[in-house]
Design a protein around this motif. Structure first.
Motif, mmCIF file in Angstrom:
data_model
loop_
_atom_site.group_PDB
_atom_site.id
_atom_site.type_symbol
_atom_site.label_atom_id
_atom_site.label_comp_id
_atom_site.label_asym_id
_atom_site.label_seq_id
_atom_site.Cartn_x
_atom_site.Cartn_y
_atom_site.Cartn_z
ATOM 1 N N ALA A 172 -16.550 7.700 -6.322
ATOM 2 C CA ALA A 172 -16.404 8.908 -5.495
ATOM 3 C C ALA A 172 -15.182 8.881 -4.603
ATOM 4 N N SER A 173 -14.709 7.682 -4.239
ATOM 5 C CA SER A 173 -13.521 7.608 -3.391
ATOM 6 C C SER A 173 -12.671 6.424 -3.814
ATOM 7 N N GLN A 174 -11.393 6.536 -3.550
ATOM 8 C CA GLN A 174 -10.455 5.479 -3.908
ATOM 9 C C GLN A 174 -9.496 5.303 -2.739
ATOM 10 N N GLY A 175 -9.538 4.148 -2.090
ATOM 11 C CA GLY A 175 -8.675 3.925 -0.947
ATOM 12 C C GLY A 175 -8.972 4.858 0.209
ATOM 13 N N GLY A 176 -10.247 5.287 0.320
ATOM 14 C CA GLY A 176 -10.628 6.182 1.395
ATOM 15 C C GLY A 176 -10.380 7.645 1.109
ATOM 16 N N VAL A 177 -9.753 7.952 -0.035
ATOM 17 C CA VAL A 177 -9.474 9.345 -0.394
ATOM 18 C C VAL A 177 -10.565 9.845 -1.334
ATOM 19 N N PRO A 178 -11.298 10.910 -0.985
ATOM 20 C CA PRO A 178 -12.360 11.417 -1.860
ATOM 21 C C PRO A 178 -11.799 11.886 -3.201
ATOM 22 N N LEU A 179 -12.506 11.530 -4.275
ATOM 23 C CA LEU A 179 -12.125 11.951 -5.614
ATOM 24 C C LEU A 179 -13.310 12.627 -6.289
ATOM 25 N N ALA A 180 -13.021 13.551 -7.189
ATOM 26 C CA ALA A 180 -14.090 14.230 -7.910
ATOM 27 C C ALA A 180 -14.759 13.244 -8.857
ATOM 28 N N PRO A 181 -16.093 13.318 -9.025
ATOM 29 C CA PRO A 181 -16.776 12.425 -9.957
ATOM 30 C C PRO A 181 -16.334 12.698 -11.392
ATOM 31 N N LEU A 182 -16.526 11.716 -12.256
ATOM 32 C CA LEU A 182 -16.131 11.850 -13.644
ATOM 33 C C LEU A 182 -16.928 12.976 -14.300
ATOM 34 N N PRO A 183 -16.270 14.073 -14.705
ATOM 35 C CA PRO A 183 -17.005 15.190 -15.291
ATOM 36 C C PRO A 183 -17.398 14.887 -16.729
ATOM 37 N N THR A 184 -18.591 15.269 -17.116
ATOM 38 C CA THR A 184 -19.057 15.095 -18.486
ATOM 39 C C THR A 184 -19.640 16.408 -18.988
ATOM 40 N N THR A 185 -19.602 16.583 -20.292
ATOM 41 C CA THR A 185 -20.145 17.806 -20.873
ATOM 42 C C THR A 185 -20.510 17.563 -22.330
ATOM 43 N N GLN A 186 -21.402 18.393 -22.841
ATOM 44 C CA GLN A 186 -21.764 18.368 -24.253
ATOM 45 C C GLN A 186 -21.198 19.573 -25.000
ATOM 46 N N ARG A 187 -20.647 20.533 -24.281
ATOM 47 C CA ARG A 187 -20.104 21.743 -24.906
ATOM 48 C C ARG A 187 -18.709 22.017 -24.347
ATOM 49 N N PHE A 188 -17.781 22.290 -25.224
ATOM 50 C CA PHE A 188 -16.416 22.568 -24.783
ATOM 51 C C PHE A 188 -15.672 23.332 -25.873
ATOM 52 N N ASN A 189 -14.595 23.993 -25.456
ATOM 53 C CA ASN A 189 -13.711 24.697 -26.378
ATOM 54 C C ASN A 189 -12.537 23.786 -26.726
ATOM 55 N N ALA A 190 -12.008 23.944 -27.933
ATOM 56 C CA ALA A 190 -10.926 23.067 -28.364
ATOM 57 C C ALA A 190 -10.097 23.736 -29.451
ATOM 58 N N THR A 191 -8.894 23.191 -29.631
ATOM 59 C CA THR A 191 -8.057 23.554 -30.772
ATOM 60 C C THR A 191 -8.317 22.536 -31.870
ATOM 61 N N LEU A 192 -8.587 23.028 -33.075
ATOM 62 C CA LEU A 192 -8.898 22.146 -34.198
ATOM 63 C C LEU A 192 -7.837 22.290 -35.277
ATOM 64 N N ALA A 193 -7.149 21.190 -35.572
ATOM 65 C CA ALA A 193 -6.220 21.144 -36.701
ATOM 66 C C ALA A 193 -6.976 20.502 -37.857
ATOM 67 N N TRP A 194 -7.290 21.291 -38.887
ATOM 68 C CA TRP A 194 -8.150 20.812 -39.973
ATOM 69 C C TRP A 194 -7.306 20.181 -41.070
ATOM 70 N N LEU A 195 -7.683 18.977 -41.505
ATOM 71 C CA LEU A 195 -6.864 18.187 -42.416
ATOM 72 C C LEU A 195 -7.581 17.833 -43.709
ATOM 73 N N ASP A 196 -8.804 18.289 -43.891
ATOM 74 C CA ASP A 196 -9.625 17.924 -45.047
ATOM 75 C C ASP A 196 -9.623 19.042 -46.078
ATOM 76 N N GLN A 215 -23.813 15.517 -29.455
ATOM 77 C CA GLN A 215 -25.184 15.031 -29.281
ATOM 78 C C GLN A 215 -25.365 14.350 -27.929
ATOM 79 N N ALA A 216 -24.296 13.789 -27.406
ATOM 80 C CA ALA A 216 -24.341 13.135 -26.091
ATOM 81 C C ALA A 216 -23.156 13.618 -25.264
ATOM 82 N N ALA A 217 -23.323 13.605 -23.948
ATOM 83 C CA ALA A 217 -22.261 14.069 -23.055
ATOM 84 C C ALA A 217 -21.057 13.130 -23.124
ATOM 85 N N LEU A 218 -19.857 13.720 -22.990
ATOM 86 C CA LEU A 218 -18.615 12.957 -23.028
ATOM 87 C C LEU A 218 -17.758 13.320 -21.819
ATOM 88 N N PRO A 219 -16.966 12.366 -21.311
ATOM 89 C CA PRO A 219 -16.057 12.658 -20.188
ATOM 90 C C PRO A 219 -14.747 13.260 -20.684
#
Length: 464
Positions: A350-374, A430-434
């Motif tokens: 939560a903090s580094q050197g006394g400076v507050p930092l945002a917690p590591l965000p995780t999610t199971q759903r997100f938007n992305a660009t997909l370059a398909w190679l198959d 299937q599981a949350a990722l950072p």
């Protein structure tokens, strides 16, 4: 993580910078000022359509910089039997490549001048080997996209660029290659009209780059076969006032990851200290820092367990150091034993050197660009393996929002993505990722997609 998820598919395409923090066998240097970054080893790839002269261009750079061993040169001269030597054979190392006269795999070569060192990746131009080009681009500081003047009708305006030229340029942009250079090659074939041909194609490239939002570092005329404007200026092209290709490469900056803000490390492996016994011996957690910095006394958090610990010691190249920063491989010794293994992530608490930092965000759903190679199309609802950092997780495509037309650059409606197509998709894991946006960090925002049935690398996923 379940036992099924912990199973690792065979080795696949890695969307991570080349070398794990090492260049030429030496560890990467500490964060450098901008001027020094311009003189660090530059990793660049050559891309473009098939037979545009990529391998010959690299052979020319190696030949002119005297980076060819005597026995290699002797073998080329013997093969040429009195004719001009084929410089493309310096990079086309596979037997199938030599027989067919094409590039299949990515070939890496090293050369140096008095001003700088270079690591070159020769990417294949054939559409079926686009995945190899993606591998090369993922860790590059620059891309040199070759354009074959003999394949274009440069007398007709506007000049229509080849599909693979556009595709490779777009992929380099999507993969956040910092500097993109266009080299208009084989101008020796139109010597009498070289200036007019170059101007016409340059205009088409500038229009395409503007429409695609590509920041172009330079457009240069070259003849890789004859050596014009590659390392030396051409005595025949007095009309060209700009730099040679090598001069332009000398001026390009090397990539430097973000050093400020929160720490993020994908855990690559965990090693114990000492050779005997088990018990409570200290363990060193190793990984390459994606962004941020770490030093003794910092409080870190482990994903996915959420456990926290203080950093007791920071190691690098087997020695204890005061601090490690983004782009460097670091070993962390924690003040207590935690259950950490390959695939986990270590981040600032939560903090580094006394400076507050945002917690590591995780999610199971997100938007992305997909370059398909198959060759098998990407389908909505089908399950795939994703590799994020060193962690494998199952996922599925919940929606395909659009497909990008590489000719018009317009977003079109799509229900699947065919081979070499690029689209905007929605992903559910299937599981949350950072995850992080790829534009912010190339490690936290990149994933590979693997077909669970064939174990083929199917696509490159870039978090929006």
């Amino acid at each position: 993580m379940s036992t099924a998820l912990a199973q690792t598919p065979p080795t696949a395409l890695l969307l991570a910078p080349l070398g794990e923090g090492r260049v030429g066998g030496q560890h990467a240097a500490a964060p450098l000022p901008t001027d020094e970054l311009r003189h660090r080893a530059l990793r660049f790839l050559t891309a473009g359509s098939v037979d545009d002269g990529k391998s010959t261009l690299i052979g020319r750079l190696l030949y002119d910089s005297r980076a060819i061993l005597a026995d290699q040169l002797e073998a080329l001269e013997k093969r040429a039997a009195g004719s001009a030597i084929d410089l493309s054979l310096l990079t086309d190392g596979l037997e199938a490549e030599r027989e067919q006269g094409i590039t299949i795999d990515v070939a890496y070569r090293y050369f140096a001048t008095r001003q700088r060192k270079f690591i070159i990746a020769d990417a294949p131009g054939h559409e079926q080997y686009t995945r190899n080009m993606v591998t090369a681009a993922a860790g590059s500081d620059a891309a040199v996209v070759l354009v074959d003047i003999t394949k274009l009708d440069w007398r007709t305006r506007p000049v229509k660029l080849l599909a693979q030229t556009r595709r490779h340029s777009l992929l380099a942009q999507l993969l956040r290659v910092p500097s993109i250079v266009f080299a208009i090659n084989k101008l020796d074939a139109v010597d009498a009209h070289a200036q007019a041909a170059f101007s016409a194609v340059r205009e088409a490239l500038e229009t395409f780059a503007t429409q695609a939002g590509i920041a172009v570092a330079g457009i240069v005329p070259v003849s890789a076969l004859r050596g014009d404007n590659v390392t030396l200026r051409s005595p025949l092209w007095h009309w060209h006032r700009g730099p040679t290709l090598l001069e332009l490469l000398h001026a390009l900056p090397a990539t430097d990851e973000r050093h400020d803000g929160a720490l993020l490390i994908p855990v690559q492996y965990v090693a114990k200290q000492g050779e005997q016994g088990t018990g409570h011996q200290p363990r060193t957690v190793w990984g390459r820092i994606a962004h941020g910095r770490v030093q003794a006394g910092d409080v870190v958090q482990v994903f996915p367990s959420g456990q926290r610990a203080s950093v007791a010691e920071v190691r690098r190249a087997g020695a204890v150091v005061g601090v490690c920063e983004a782009g460097q491989s670091a070993g962390l010794v924690l003040d207590r034993q935690l259950d950490i293994s390959r695939g986990d992530w270590i981040a600032s608490a939560a903090s580094q050197g006394g400076v507050p930092l945002a917690p590591l965000p995780t999610t199971q759903r997100f938007n992305a660009t997909l370059a398909w190679l198959d060759t098998e199309p990407a389908q909505i609802g089908r399950k795939y393996w994703l590799r994020h950092g060193h962690r494998w997780v199952q996922a599925r495509i919940t929606a395909i929002d659009s497909r990008r037309d590489i000719h018009t650059l317009a977003a079109t409606e799509a229900h699947e993505l065919a081979v070499n197509e690029i689209g905007q998709v929605q992903i559910e894991t299937q599981a949350a990722l950072p995850v992080e946006a790829y534009a912010d960090n190339r490690v936290g925002g990149a994933m590979i997609v693997v077909d669970p049935a064939t174990n083929r690398t199917s696509g490159a996923l870039l978090v929006a």
